[in-house]
Design a protein around this motif. Structure first.
Motif, PDB file in Angstrom:
ATOM      1  N   LYS A 194     -15.665-144.974 -28.205  1.00 20.64           N
ATOM      2  CA  LYS A 194     -15.971-143.748 -28.389  1.00 20.64           C
ATOM      3  C   LYS A 194     -17.181-143.137 -27.701  1.00 20.64           C
ATOM      4  N   ASN A 195     -17.056-142.003 -27.215  1.00 22.79           N
ATOM      5  CA  ASN A 195     -18.096-141.212 -26.471  1.00 22.79           C
ATOM      6  C   ASN A 195     -19.481-141.519 -27.230  1.00 22.79           C
ATOM      7  N   VAL A 196     -20.287-141.819 -26.718  1.00 17.06           N
ATOM      8  CA  VAL A 196     -21.959-141.940 -27.373  1.00 17.06           C
ATOM      9  C   VAL A 196     -22.535-140.634 -27.244  1.00 17.06           C
ATOM     10  N   LYS A 197     -22.629-140.177 -28.517  1.00 18.97           N
ATOM     11  CA  LYS A 197     -23.493-138.892 -28.827  1.00 18.97           C
ATOM     12  C   LYS A 197     -24.872-138.983 -29.329  1.00 18.97           C
ATOM     13  N   SER A 198     -24.914-140.110 -30.371  1.00 25.62           N
ATOM     14  CA  SER A 198     -26.189-140.267 -31.247  1.00 25.62           C
ATOM     15  C   SER A 198     -26.221-141.863 -31.343  1.00 25.62           C
ATOM     16  N   LEU A 199     -27.275-142.376 -31.259  1.00 26.10           N
ATOM     17  CA  LEU A 199     -27.544-143.991 -31.274  1.00 26.10           C
ATOM     18  C   LEU A 199     -28.783-144.012 -32.301  1.00 26.10           C
ATOM     19  N   LYS A 200     -29.160-145.325 -32.841  1.00 28.45           N
ATOM     20  CA  LYS A 200     -30.120-145.656 -33.377  1.00 28.45           C
ATOM     21  C   LYS A 200     -31.196-146.405 -32.389  1.00 28.45           C
ATOM     22  N   ALA A 201     -32.382-146.058 -32.659  1.00 25.40           N
ATOM     23  CA  ALA A 201     -33.345-146.745 -31.657  1.00 25.40           C
ATOM     24  C   ALA A 201     -33.297-148.248 -31.642  1.00 25.40           C
ATOM     25  N   GLY A 202     -33.311-148.990 -30.427  1.00 29.20           N
ATOM     26  CA  GLY A 202     -33.039-150.225 -30.357  1.00 29.20           C
ATOM     27  C   GLY A 202     -32.684-150.707 -29.108  1.00 29.20           C
ATOM     28  N   THR A 203     -32.521-152.077 -28.839  1.00 25.28           N
ATOM     29  CA  THR A 203     -32.089-152.586 -27.628  1.00 25.28           C
ATOM     30  C   THR A 203     -30.513-152.710 -27.454  1.00 25.28           C
ATOM     31  N   TYR A 204     -30.105-152.181 -26.544  1.00 26.88           N
ATOM     32  CA  TYR A 204     -28.597-152.260 -26.167  1.00 26.88           C
ATOM     33  C   TYR A 204     -28.353-152.944 -24.725  1.00 26.88           C
ATOM     34  N   THR A 205     -27.161-153.518 -24.894  1.00 27.28           N
ATOM     35  CA  THR A 205     -26.553-154.188 -23.371  1.00 27.28           C
ATOM     36  C   THR A 205     -25.666-153.038 -22.872  1.00 27.28           C
ATOM     37  N   PHE A 206     -25.934-152.536 -21.662  1.00 27.74           N
ATOM     38  CA  PHE A 206     -25.221-151.727 -20.937  1.00 27.74           C
ATOM     39  C   PHE A 206     -24.339-152.581 -19.919  1.00 27.74           C
ATOM     40  N   VAL A 207     -22.979-152.171 -19.934  1.00 30.71           N
ATOM     41  CA  VAL A 207     -22.039-152.554 -19.001  1.00 30.71           C
ATOM     42  C   VAL A 207     -21.342-151.638 -18.196  1.00 30.71           C
ATOM     43  N   ILE A 208     -21.776-151.435 -17.094  1.00 30.52           N
ATOM     44  CA  ILE A 208     -21.718-150.142 -16.177  1.00 30.52           C
ATOM     45  C   ILE A 208     -20.571-150.697 -15.212  1.00 30.52           C
ATOM     46  N   SER A 209     -19.441-150.089 -15.056  1.00 27.22           N
ATOM     47  CA  SER A 209     -18.293-150.137 -14.237  1.00 27.22           C
ATOM     48  C   SER A 209     -18.189-149.148 -13.137  1.00 27.22           C
ATOM     49  N   ASP A 210     -18.737-149.344 -11.834  1.00 22.30           N
ATOM     50  CA  ASP A 210     -18.881-148.463 -10.909  1.00 22.30           C
ATOM     51  C   ASP A 210     -17.628-148.584 -10.018  1.00 22.30           C
ATOM     52  N   LYS A 211     -16.669-147.331 -10.124  1.00 25.84           N
ATOM     53  CA  LYS A 211     -15.534-147.466  -9.485  1.00 25.84           C
ATOM     54  C   LYS A 211     -15.289-146.674  -8.183  1.00 25.84           C
ATOM     55  N   ALA A 212     -16.629-146.451  -7.352  1.00 22.39           N
ATOM     56  CA  ALA A 212     -16.467-145.718  -6.350  1.00 22.39           C
ATOM     57  C   ALA A 212     -17.937-145.840  -5.493  1.00 22.39           C
ATOM     58  N   SER A 213     -17.857-146.070  -4.407  1.00 27.86           N
ATOM     59  CA  SER A 213     -19.081-146.179  -3.579  1.00 27.86           C
ATOM     60  C   SER A 213     -19.782-144.900  -3.048  1.00 27.86           C
ATOM     61  N   ILE A 214     -19.242-143.772  -3.685  1.00 25.99           N
ATOM     62  CA  ILE A 214     -20.043-142.682  -3.588  1.00 25.99           C
ATOM     63  C   ILE A 214     -20.766-142.082  -4.647  1.00 25.99           C
ATOM     64  N   HIS A 215     -20.711-142.864  -5.727  1.00 26.14           N
ATOM     65  CA  HIS A 215     -21.397-142.333  -6.926  1.00 26.14           C
ATOM     66  C   HIS A 215     -22.593-143.440  -7.452  1.00 26.14           C
ATOM     67  N   SER A 216     -23.484-143.204  -8.549  1.00 25.28           N
ATOM     68  CA  SER A 216     -24.202-144.067  -9.057  1.00 25.28           C
ATOM     69  C   SER A 216     -24.237-143.864 -10.493  1.00 25.28           C
ATOM     70  N   PHE A 217     -24.930-144.662 -11.286  1.00 24.12           N
ATOM     71  CA  PHE A 217     -25.080-144.520 -12.768  1.00 24.12           C
ATOM     72  C   PHE A 217     -26.564-144.620 -13.093  1.00 24.12           C
ATOM     73  N   VAL A 218     -27.203-143.475 -13.535  1.00 23.35           N
ATOM     74  CA  VAL A 218     -28.656-143.394 -13.817  1.00 23.35           C
ATOM     75  C   VAL A 218     -28.919-143.036 -15.293  1.00 23.35           C
ATOM     76  N   LEU A 219     -29.951-143.964 -15.793  1.00 23.68           N
ATOM     77  CA  LEU A 219     -30.103-143.366 -17.115  1.00 23.68           C
ATOM     78  C   LEU A 219     -31.438-142.993 -17.106  1.00 23.68           C
ATOM     79  N   GLU A 220     -31.661-142.100 -18.013  1.00 22.49           N
ATOM     80  CA  GLU A 220     -32.849-141.112 -18.296  1.00 22.49           C
ATOM     81  C   GLU A 220     -33.344-140.593 -19.313  1.00 22.49           C
TER      82      GLU A 220
END
Length: 124
Positions: A49-75
Motif C-alpha cells: 500500500k502507498n505510504v501516506k503516514s508512518l510512526k516515527a522509528g527505524t525502517y528498512t528501505f528497499v529501492i528498485s531503480d528500473k531506469a538509468s535516467i532516474h534517482s530516488f531521494v528521501l528528504e
C-alpha cells in the motif's frame, strides 16, 4: 533428580523459550519498498500500500531503480533537515538502506524529474 539438575533443566527451558519468542517477534525494522522507473513513475509502499503516514522509528528501505535516467531521494521537508539519495542517475538495480525517520513531513522524488516524480508522507 537432584535440585541442581532440575534447576539447570528449568533454566535451559526458559532460555529456549525466550529465544523462540524473540525470533517469532521478528525484531527487524519494518520494510518500505520504493520503485522508480522504468517510465516516469515513483512510489513508496509498505505491505503493498502507498505510504501516506508512518510512526516515527527505524525502517528498512528497499529501492528498485528500473531506469538509468532516474534517482530516488528521501528528504524531510518539515520537522528537521535530512536528505539522502538512495539511488543515483546511471544506477539501475536494487539498493537497501536503514533509515531512522523522525516526526515531520517527508517527501521522496527523482532528482532530475522532481516536478513530476514525487510523493509525500507524514511521520507521527
Amino acid at each position: 533428580m537432584t535440585r541442581s539438575i532440575l534447576a539447570a533443566l528449568m533454566a535451559a527451558a526458559l532460555s529456549l523459550t525466550l529465544a523462540a519468542t524473540a525470533l517469532g517477534r521478528g525484531d527487524k525494522d519494518p520494510k518500505l519498498t520504493g520503485s522508480v522507473g522504468p517510465g516516469f513513475t515513483i512510489s513508496l509502499k509498505q505491505n503493498g500500500k502507498n505510504v501516506k503516514s508512518l510512526k516515527a522509528g527505524t525502517y528498512t528501505f528497499v529501492i528498485s531503480d528500473k531506469a538509468s535516467i532516474h534517482s530516488f531521494v528521501l528528504e524531510r521537508e518539515k520537522g528537521g533537515t535530512f536528505e539522502k539519495q538512495l539511488t543515483s542517475v546511471l544506477f539501475k538495480g536494487t539498493k537497501t538502506a536503514t533509515i531512522k525517520l523522525g516526526k515531520g513531513e517527508w517527501k521522496f522524488y527523482c532528482k532530475p524529474h522532481e516536478a513530476g516524480m514525487h510523493g509525500e508522507f507524514k511521520v507521527n
